[in-house]
Design a protein around this motif. Structure first.
Motif, PDB file in Angstrom:
ATOM      1  N   THR A 200       0.882  -1.734  -0.167  1.00  0.00           N
ATOM      2  CA  THR A 200      -0.041  -0.508  -0.462  1.00  0.00           C
ATOM      3  C   THR A 200       0.506   0.902  -0.297  1.00  0.00           C
ATOM      4  O   THR A 200       0.740   2.177  -0.400  1.00  0.00           O
ATOM      5  N   TYR A 204       0.286   4.216  -2.908  1.00  0.00           N
ATOM      6  CA  TYR A 204       0.091   5.059  -2.477  1.00  0.00           C
ATOM      7  C   TYR A 204       1.429   6.123  -2.708  1.00  0.00           C
ATOM      8  O   TYR A 204       1.045   7.078  -1.754  1.00  0.00           O
ATOM      9  N   TYR A 226      -3.423   6.739   0.390  1.00  0.00           N
ATOM     10  CA  TYR A 226      -5.131   5.847   0.184  1.00  0.00           C
ATOM     11  C   TYR A 226      -6.201   6.024   1.069  1.00  0.00           C
ATOM     12  O   TYR A 226      -7.330   5.681   0.418  1.00  0.00           O
ATOM     13  N   ASP A 229      -8.472   8.029  -1.288  1.00  0.00           N
ATOM     14  CA  ASP A 229      -8.810   6.660  -2.796  1.00  0.00           C
ATOM     15  C   ASP A 229      -9.724   5.884  -2.332  1.00  0.00           C
ATOM     16  O   ASP A 229     -10.950   5.650  -3.425  1.00  0.00           O
ATOM     17  N   ARG A 230     -10.251   5.382  -1.132  1.00  0.00           N
ATOM     18  CA  ARG A 230     -10.717   4.121  -0.700  1.00  0.00           C
ATOM     19  C   ARG A 230     -12.327   4.385  -0.047  1.00  0.00           C
ATOM     20  O   ARG A 230     -12.825   4.575  -0.093  1.00  0.00           O
TER      21      ARG A 230
END
Length: 241
Positions: A200, A204, A226, A229-230
């Motif tokens: 991860t 990112y 991250y 984005d999520r």
């Protein structure tokens, strides 16, 4: 016999002293006596043309000798400007750079201009670069530096959202590693302030930060990237993510 006191010759006037009188059968001619004493003074010579005054010019970004010579209509063009400032520019006219002081004009001395020139420069001195922002080497400083990096890349997040998640994930310890959960069992343990696994972090990672996942600022910015984005933002994370 003339009257007493009238026998002396009258004193000549300056206006008639060099005049000759000639008789011509009763007529009188008054002729000027030509000589050095009556010659007119020679006209004064034409005064020499004063030399052009020199002026100090401070080089600005984008300047070249040709551009400066052209804009200020300098006689002799850039070659004369270079010759007049040879000791300042050195062996190459390409050594010109912003902030350098050149002397313009016919009387330009071939010597380096010092920093105490008269304030008649044609351009302003370049402004000093702003001091680089500094941060404290602690949790508060890491979060604040991360927020500035995130802002540069348009990644959302607030101080409160970052701090809340750090305290839940690592209690503020940037060197902590989780060696007991499923990620650890799979060989990719969670690391650092926001407990980011290596894949991860690599996916990112935010340019301009360290590539070390234990680095506090790099860890925070990668985790926030991250989370954005999520979940839309780290502020929306309130549990394991």
């Amino acid at each position: 016999m003339p009257a007493k006191g009238k026998h002396r010759r009258p004193k000549s006037s300056p206006l008639t002293r060099n005049i000759a009188v000639a008789g011509t059968g009763g007529a009188v001619l008054v002729l000027p006596v030509l000589g050095a004493t009556t010659a007119a003074a020679a006209p004064a010579g034409t005064p020499a043309k004063p030399a052009a005054a020199s002026t100090t010019y401070v080089v600005a970004a984008g300047d070249s000798l040709a551009k400066i010579a052209r804009e200020h209509s300098l006689s002799g063009g850039w070659k004369k400007l270079y010759a007049d400032n040879r000791s300042t520019l050195g062996d190459s006219p390409k050594m010109i750079h912003p902030g350098l002081k050149l002397t313009l004009g016919e009387n330009a001395p071939a010597q380096r201009a010092d920093r105490s020139e008269r304030p008649d420069t044609l351009t302003a001195e370049p402004a000093a670069a702003p001091a680089k922002k500094t941060y404290t080497d602690d949790l508060d400083g890491w979060i604040r530096e991360s927020l500035d990096v995130l802002a540069q890349h348009g990644i959302p997040g607030t101080y409160e959202g970052i701090h809340r998640n750090i305290m839940r994930e690592s209690s503020g310890n940037p060197q902590i590693t989780n060696d007991w959960d499923s990620n650890a069992a799979a060989g990719t343990p969670s690391k650092g302030l926001l407990q980011v696994i290596d894949p991860t972090f690599a996916a990112y990672h935010v340019p301009g930060t360290s590539t070390d996942s234990f680095d506090p600022v790099a860890n925070i910015t990668a985790a926030c990237n991250y989370a954005a984005d999520r979940y839309g933002s780290i502020d929306n994370v309130n549990g394991p993510y």
